[in-house]
Design a protein around this motif. Structure first.
Motif, short mmCIF file in Angstrom:
data_model
loop_
_atom_site.label_atom_id
_atom_site.label_comp_id
_atom_site.label_asym_id
_atom_site.label_seq_id
_atom_site.Cartn_x
_atom_site.Cartn_y
_atom_site.Cartn_z
N THR A 87 -28.05 70.44 48.25
CA THR A 87 -28.93 68.83 46.81
C THR A 87 -30.60 70.04 46.23
N SER B 54 -23.30 62.05 50.26
CA SER B 54 -22.54 63.13 49.19
C SER B 54 -22.75 64.49 50.22
N THR C 14 -24.55 66.44 46.35
CA THR C 14 -25.41 65.57 45.15
C THR C 14 -26.13 66.29 44.81
N ARG D 246 -24.39 60.13 44.29
CA ARG D 246 -22.59 60.02 44.80
C ARG D 246 -23.03 59.69 46.74
#
Length: 86
Positions: A8, A46, A49, A61
């Protein structure tokens, strides 16, 4: 330090550093020179994401759904229930 399995991008929104990793959402206050963790909330994020932000809300998400959090406060609060993905 840590062995995060998620990929991320950290973001700064409304003076808060938003970090998602290792099934955790963390908000850090950027208004001071010292580290000030506002909150660390575990949730089923997730693996890949990056959250999106609009009008004080964070959309992210999860593994089987999308969640919305109100991040205009010092701690993220679920903004509304979202339907699960089919």
């Amino acid at each position: 330090k840590g062995n995060f399995r998620e990929y991320t991008s950290p973001l700064v929104v409304d003076g808060k550093l938003v970090v998602v990793g290792d099934n955790m959402l963390s908000l850090v206050d950027t208004a001071t020179d010292k580290f000030n963790l506002l909150v660390a909330v575990p949730f089923d994020v997730s693996d890949v994401t990056t959250p999106a932000f609009a009008n004080g809300k964070m959309y992210i998400r999860l593994h089987k759904s999308v969640s919305c959090f109100d991040v205009s406060q010092s701690a993220p609060v679920p903004a509304a229930a979202t339907p699960k993905a089919k």
